[in-house]
Structures are given as C-alpha cells and as structure tokens.
Design an enzyme around this catalytic site. Structure first.
Site, PDB file in Angstrom:
ATOM      1  N   CYS A  53     -15.245 -69.057  30.769  1.00 43.12           N
ATOM      2  CA  CYS A  53     -15.897 -68.923  32.071  1.00 43.12           C
ATOM      3  C   CYS A  53     -15.578 -67.531  32.606  1.00 43.12           C
ATOM      4  O   CYS A  53     -14.397 -67.149  32.669  1.00 43.12           O
ATOM      5  CB  CYS A  53     -15.386 -69.990  33.033  1.00 43.12           C
ATOM      6  SG  CYS A  53     -15.997 -69.765  34.730  1.00 43.12           S
ATOM      7  N   ASP A  60     -14.854 -72.907  27.787  1.00 42.22           N
ATOM      8  CA  ASP A  60     -16.007 -73.800  27.819  1.00 42.22           C
ATOM      9  C   ASP A  60     -16.308 -74.179  26.372  1.00 42.22           C
ATOM     10  O   ASP A  60     -16.287 -73.326  25.484  1.00 42.22           O
ATOM     11  CB  ASP A  60     -17.222 -73.110  28.438  1.00 42.22           C
ATOM     12  CG  ASP A  60     -17.065 -72.892  29.931  1.00 42.22           C
ATOM     13  OD1 ASP A  60     -16.597 -73.817  30.617  1.00 42.22           O
ATOM     14  OD2 ASP A  60     -17.424 -71.806  30.414  1.00 42.22           O
ATOM     15  N   GLU A  76     -27.527 -64.595   7.596  1.00 36.54           N
ATOM     16  CA  GLU A  76     -26.576 -65.129   6.625  1.00 36.54           C
ATOM     17  C   GLU A  76     -25.588 -66.016   7.371  1.00 36.54           C
ATOM     18  O   GLU A  76     -25.069 -65.635   8.417  1.00 36.54           O
ATOM     19  CB  GLU A  76     -25.875 -63.946   5.929  1.00 36.54           C
ATOM     20  CG  GLU A  76     -25.080 -64.342   4.704  1.00 36.54           C
ATOM     21  CD  GLU A  76     -23.708 -64.854   5.042  1.00 36.54           C
ATOM     22  OE1 GLU A  76     -23.302 -65.875   4.453  1.00 36.54           O
ATOM     23  OE2 GLU A  76     -23.048 -64.256   5.916  1.00 36.54           O
ATOM     24  N   SER A  77     -25.343 -67.218   6.857  1.00 43.57           N
ATOM     25  CA  SER A  77     -24.614 -68.232   7.620  1.00 43.57           C
ATOM     26  C   SER A  77     -23.148 -67.888   7.899  1.00 43.57           C
ATOM     27  O   SER A  77     -22.647 -68.195   8.982  1.00 43.57           O
ATOM     28  CB  SER A  77     -24.713 -69.597   6.933  1.00 43.57           C
ATOM     29  OG  SER A  77     -24.152 -69.549   5.650  1.00 43.57           O
ATOM     30  N   GLU A  95     -25.706 -70.342  30.332  1.00 40.72           N
ATOM     31  CA  GLU A  95     -27.079 -69.853  30.156  1.00 40.72           C
ATOM     32  C   GLU A  95     -27.088 -68.475  29.495  1.00 40.72           C
ATOM     33  O   GLU A  95     -27.966 -68.171  28.683  1.00 40.72           O
ATOM     34  CB  GLU A  95     -27.801 -69.779  31.514  1.00 40.72           C
ATOM     35  CG  GLU A  95     -27.890 -71.093  32.254  1.00 40.72           C
ATOM     36  CD  GLU A  95     -26.647 -71.447  33.089  1.00 40.72           C
ATOM     37  OE1 GLU A  95     -26.698 -72.478  33.778  1.00 40.72           O
ATOM     38  OE2 GLU A  95     -25.639 -70.706  33.052  1.00 40.72           O
TER      39      GLU A  95
END
Length: 153
Positions: A53, A60, A76-77, A95
């Site tokens: 936060c 969070d 690429e993962s 957001e």
C-alpha cells in the site's frame, strides 16, 4: 526436432533465479509466436502476488490473472514471474498494479488483445477486484475489449 528458446536470446530461462527487490519491467522477455496464423488465448495465473500500500506500507495480497491473444511476440513465463515478484516492495494501489501490468505487457508484446484482473484479498472487510483490458485499435479486438468491459460485473 527439439524445441528450444535459447536461440532467442532469453536471459532468465535456465539460469539461477535472481529476484529484483524493486519494480523492474526490464526483466520481461519475449519469444516469437510460432502460431501467428491462429488466434488463441494465453492465460497466466499468479495466486501469490504481493505489493505494498503506497500510504501505509502494508502488504496487499492478490491473485493476478492475465489473458492475452498474442501476435508476433509472446511473454516468457519465467521473466513474467520475476516481473510480478518485483512488485513485492513496490507501493501502488490495486488499480494501479493491474493497469501497470497491462500497459507493460502491451508495450512488450504488442498483443492483439489483453486483459488483466486483480483479485485482491480483503482489507478492512472490503476486497477490490480491478479489471483492465485493451484491444488493438482499429480492429475487431478493440470492439471485443469494449464488449468484454461492458459485460463485467
């Protein structure tokens, strides 16, 4: 024939993992989409996403869901995992996290379509689930983005 992506200059894949401690979009890497003639979904689920936060500095926690229809380049993962980990000490509202992730992936891969959802755990009895999407302007993917956005709960 063995499929290897080493020839595409990937740096993170197959090496010892080095975790960045600050927001690091530069760790993202791509490889060539070998099935460009097809439209198909690529979906990632990161159930252990954390950020801070920006006001309180408290952590969070969220599940981040990324879905996209690739064009020429794909993310690429392992590099995506390292990128998402880099938010761990980054101060950003829920957001902002979702929109930053989406915009970074658009800049990186130039997909036909992308959407990112953050399923953040409750704080003070309220959970927040931001959703952002984008479709390539001037194509039916732009229309798809608008339709999917309007159809969200």
């Amino acid at each position: 024939m063995m499929d290897t992506r080493k020839d595409e200059g990937l740096k993170a894949l197959g090496r010892k993992t080095e975790y960045k401690q600050t927001y690091s979009p530069e760790v993202l890497e791509t490889f060539e989409n070998r099935h460009r003639e097809n439209d198909y979904w690529v979906r990632f689920n990161c159930p252990e996403f954390t950020s801070l936060c920006p006001i309180t500095g408290q952590p969070d926690f969220a599940e981040i869901r990324i879905s996209y229809i690739p064009d020429v380049r794909m993310v690429e993962s392992k590099s995506l995992k390292l990128y998402l980990f880099s938010f761990r000490n980054h101060g950003a509202f829920h957001e902002d996290c979702v929109n930053i992730i989406m915009k970074d992936l658009i800049a990186l891969t130039e997909p036909k379509y992308i959407e990112v959802t953050g399923l953040f755990t409750p704080r003070g009895g309220i959970s927040i689930h931001p959703y952002a999407n984008w479709g390539r302007p001037g194509t039916h993917y732009e229309e798809m983005a608008q339709q999917r956005l309007e159809g969200r709960e």
